[in-house]
Design an enzyme around this catalytic site. Structure first.
Site, PDB file in Angstrom:
ATOM      1  N   CYS A 268      16.866   1.726  87.830  1.00 63.45           N
ATOM      2  CA  CYS A 268      16.312   0.805  87.089  1.00 63.45           C
ATOM      3  C   CYS A 268      14.867   0.976  87.368  1.00 63.45           C
ATOM      4  O   CYS A 268      14.390   1.957  87.294  1.00 63.45           O
ATOM      5  CB  CYS A 268      16.559  -0.570  87.518  1.00 63.45           C
ATOM      6  SG  CYS A 268      16.054  -1.313  88.967  1.00 63.45           S
ATOM      7  N   GLY A 269      13.880   0.085  86.608  1.00 61.09           N
ATOM      8  CA  GLY A 269      12.615   0.218  86.583  1.00 61.09           C
ATOM      9  C   GLY A 269      12.108   0.499  87.931  1.00 61.09           C
ATOM     10  O   GLY A 269      11.413   1.528  88.144  1.00 61.09           O
ATOM     11  N   THR A 270      12.065  -0.312  88.873  1.00 61.43           N
ATOM     12  CA  THR A 270      11.569  -0.187  90.059  1.00 61.43           C
ATOM     13  C   THR A 270      12.755   0.493  90.883  1.00 61.43           C
ATOM     14  O   THR A 270      12.309   1.088  92.086  1.00 61.43           O
ATOM     15  CB  THR A 270      10.813  -1.477  90.880  1.00 61.43           C
ATOM     16  OG1 THR A 270      12.055  -2.255  90.960  1.00 61.43           O
ATOM     17  CG2 THR A 270       9.673  -1.877  89.993  1.00 61.43           C
ATOM     18  N   GLY A 271      13.994   0.406  90.636  1.00 62.60           N
ATOM     19  CA  GLY A 271      15.052   0.715  91.746  1.00 62.60           C
ATOM     20  C   GLY A 271      15.541  -0.385  92.323  1.00 62.60           C
ATOM     21  O   GLY A 271      16.550  -0.404  92.796  1.00 62.60           O
TER      22      GLY A 271
ATOM     23  N   ASP B 261      19.878   0.347  84.386  1.00 61.38           N
ATOM     24  CA  ASP B 261      19.859  -0.773  83.187  1.00 61.38           C
ATOM     25  C   ASP B 261      19.254  -0.276  81.869  1.00 61.38           C
ATOM     26  O   ASP B 261      19.042   0.986  81.940  1.00 61.38           O
ATOM     27  CB  ASP B 261      19.131  -1.882  84.053  1.00 61.38           C
ATOM     28  CG  ASP B 261      17.608  -1.780  84.227  1.00 61.38           C
ATOM     29  OD1 ASP B 261      17.187  -0.407  83.847  1.00 61.38           O
ATOM     30  OD2 ASP B 261      16.897  -2.683  84.609  1.00 61.38           O
TER      31      ASP B 261
ATOM     32  N   GLY C 205      16.280  -3.721  91.676  1.00 60.58           N
ATOM     33  CA  GLY C 205      17.196  -4.716  91.717  1.00 60.58           C
ATOM     34  C   GLY C 205      18.708  -4.032  91.494  1.00 60.58           C
ATOM     35  O   GLY C 205      19.641  -4.698  92.156  1.00 60.58           O
TER      36      GLY C 205
END
Lengths: 142, 172
Positions: B65-68, B8, B70
């Site tokens: 993504c940010g945390t992985g 993302d 999503g």
């Protein structure tokens, strides 16, 4: 808030530790796999059902690595589950992904870290707002 | 190997770095985007990246993504995909060896470049070792009924994007 906790055999010890820890903090914790010897598939399936049926608001599932259970849980419609090993992810995934289930690896995280991860997960609330479009998209997928 | 990759807008720079990293190692990379930092939605890229793997066009997938979370959940909602969200090398090793995971996910705001690179190396190098237990587990996962309408449908999320473009979602 109602919290469900579950594990396969590898996660049993950590599950019991976390259940006692969260109860001591005043949380209502029910064991979704009590007295059952389930593999990670059946235990994660049980947890997904508990959340789908709204029998609990949040759920914590433990196997040796956490990753297998999260693959299983995420195969069910309406379930958003995160395998986490740090407090920040546990908080952010509730805030941004509306996650109702986290999985932990009993072979990966120690007792203390697991306690803090669960606390961060339970205390966080979903932010809503722009994040809802992504949650809608995921929920349409299955 | 042929690797399908997606991200993302939070971690586009990391994804671009990983495309170069994999290409330098001799892999063929399908870059499913996103390609810039303009706000977008991780399910689009999780789905695209995963479908290249489930169709057989790519051997394995990597999503960030940010945390992985999503993007890994999105990839995992595609039939045939076992997306492993990991934060350490050993979990990636296990996921490939025992779960035959076909998509690797990490959080660009969670894990540093050194661990991410070595996790990818380990994931690509580790071979699935089938046992009775792992075979049974994968069969059980495969037996969960999945929505197949979404496969290859590039308009699948249009209703939400239209709503977004019309101000139907709060911008905060």
């Amino acid at each position: 808030m109602k919290i469900a906790i579950a594990s396969d055999e590898n996660g049993l010890q950590l599950k019991n530790h976390l259940k006692a820890h969260l109860e001591k903090q005043g949380y209502d914790v029910s064991d979704a796999t009590s007295n059952q010897s389930l593999d990670l598939f059946d235990a994660a399936t049980e947890v997904a059902k508990v959340i789908s049926n709204k029998e609990a608001d949040r759920a914590i599932m433990i196997d040796e690595y956490g990753v297998g259970s999260s693959i299983v849980a995420n195969k069910y419609k309406g379930i958003i589950c995160a395998n986490v090993a740090d407090e920040h992810s546990a908080e952010m995934t509730v805030r941004h992904n509306s996650t109702k289930i986290i999985t932990l690896g009993s072979g990966i995280v120690g007792n203390k870290l697991a306690e803090k991860i669960c606390e961060a997960f339970i205390k966080a609330d979903y932010d809503g707002g722009r994040h809802q479009i992504r949650v809608d998209m995921v929920n349409k997928m299955c | 190997m042929k690797i399908s990759i997606g991200c993302d807008h939070i971690v586009t720079d990391l994804k671009n770095h990983l495309v170069d990293y994999l290409t330098d190692k001799g892999h063929e990379v399908i870059d499913n985007g996103t390609y810039d930092n303009e706000r977008t939605h991780y399910p689009i890229y999780g789905k695209k990246t995963a479908e290249k793997v489930s169709s057989g066009e790519a051997d394995l997938g990597i999503v960030v993504c940010g945390t992985g979370v999503g993007i890994s959940v999105s990839a995992n909602k595609v039939k045939g995909i076992r997306a492993a969200l990991v934060r350490d090398i050993e979990t990636a090793r296990y996921a490939k060896k025992q779960l035959n995971a076909n998509v690797l996910a990490m959080g660009g705001r969670i894990t540093g470049a050194g661990v991410i690179e070595e996790t990818i190396d380990t994931f690509l190098e580790t071979k699935y070792e089938e046992t009775e237990e792992s075979k049974k587990l994968i069969e059980k996962i495969e037996s969960i009924p999945m929505n197949e309408e979404l496969i290859g449908d590039e308009q699948y999320f249009d209703e939400f994007i239209e709503k977004w473009n019309n101000g139907g979602y709060p911008a905060n």
